[in-house]
Design a protein around this motif. Structure first.
Motif, short mmCIF file in Angstrom:
data_model
loop_
_atom_site.label_atom_id
_atom_site.label_comp_id
_atom_site.label_asym_id
_atom_site.label_seq_id
_atom_site.Cartn_x
_atom_site.Cartn_y
_atom_site.Cartn_z
N ARG A 242 -32.06 -18.51 65.28
CA ARG A 242 -31.45 -17.09 65.02
C ARG A 242 -30.35 -17.40 64.21
O ARG A 242 -29.74 -18.22 63.97
N ASP B 176 -29.79 -9.35 63.22
CA ASP B 176 -30.24 -10.52 63.62
C ASP B 176 -31.52 -10.85 62.99
O ASP B 176 -32.48 -9.90 62.99
N VAL C 79 -34.71 -13.96 62.61
CA VAL C 79 -35.24 -15.31 63.10
C VAL C 79 -35.84 -16.17 61.94
O VAL C 79 -36.45 -15.67 61.10
N TRP D 47 -38.15 -19.42 60.95
CA TRP D 47 -39.11 -20.45 61.44
C TRP D 47 -40.04 -20.77 60.32
O TRP D 47 -40.26 -20.24 59.33
N ASP E 203 -35.24 -10.20 64.06
CA ASP E 203 -35.21 -11.07 65.31
C ASP E 203 -35.46 -9.78 66.47
O ASP E 203 -34.83 -9.91 67.33
N GLN E 204 -36.67 -9.45 66.51
CA GLN E 204 -37.17 -8.34 67.35
C GLN E 204 -38.62 -8.20 67.46
O GLN E 204 -39.19 -7.76 66.38
N PRO F 132 -36.01 -10.73 71.59
CA PRO F 132 -35.56 -11.49 70.58
C PRO F 132 -36.50 -12.43 70.27
O PRO F 132 -36.88 -13.38 71.03
N SER G 121 -36.46 -14.82 68.46
CA SER G 121 -35.75 -16.37 68.25
C SER G 121 -35.71 -17.15 69.61
O SER G 121 -35.42 -18.20 69.87
N CYS H 102 -43.52 -14.23 70.83
CA CYS H 102 -42.46 -13.67 71.70
C CYS H 102 -42.41 -14.09 73.01
O CYS H 102 -43.32 -14.64 73.65
#
Length: 131
Positions: free
Chosen positions: A51, A58, A60, A62, A75-76, A83, A85, A97
């Motif tokens: 995050r 926010d 994420v 990866w 991040d949703q 989140p 993340s 998720c």
């Protein structure tokens, strides 16, 4: 100044304006149309999402093993706004998720919805994609 040099300077100025950071309107600076450093690669772990908050948003970060590159998403999860993340990178290399297990490829496309009925196609909806 010779016309050849002036033409070169004009062409360079035009190219810089087309690629200008902050958006296409020179009178308004758009903070979302700029590149920002968000992390040192050495601080990131390819096996788990990270995050980060940038400009009060926010995100994420990866590792997309299919394209061999880092990805940044909002991040949703589009399903229940959990989140991403806090999720994981699953065995297929997709971002999963933590709430209902929806999984997303590096393009943001939803690849798997575990709860949907056989032959369901909800994952192809644009509303199932991550930004």
């Amino acid at each position: 100044m010779s016309s050849m040099v002036l033409q070169s300077v004009t062409s360079q100025t035009k190219a810089v304006q087309e690629l200008a950071a902050g958006g296409s309107d020179p009178e308004v600076f758009d903070w979302q149309e700029v590149w920002y450093p968000v992390s040192y690669i050495e601080d990131l772990d390819k096996s788990q999402p990270t995050r980060f908050t940038l400009l009060e948003q926010d995100i994420v970060l990866w590792w997309d093993k299919h394209e061999q590159m880092w990805r940044a998403f909002v991040d949703q999860c589009p399903h229940r706004l959990a989140p991403l993340s806090e999720g994981r990178i699953n065995q297929d290399g997709w971002l999963e998720c933590p709430y209902h297990g929806w999984a997303f490829s590096g393009t943001g496309q939803c690849e798997v919805i575990p709860q949907q009925k056989e032959r369901g196609k909800a994952e192809i909806s644009q509303r199932a994609c991550v930004n």
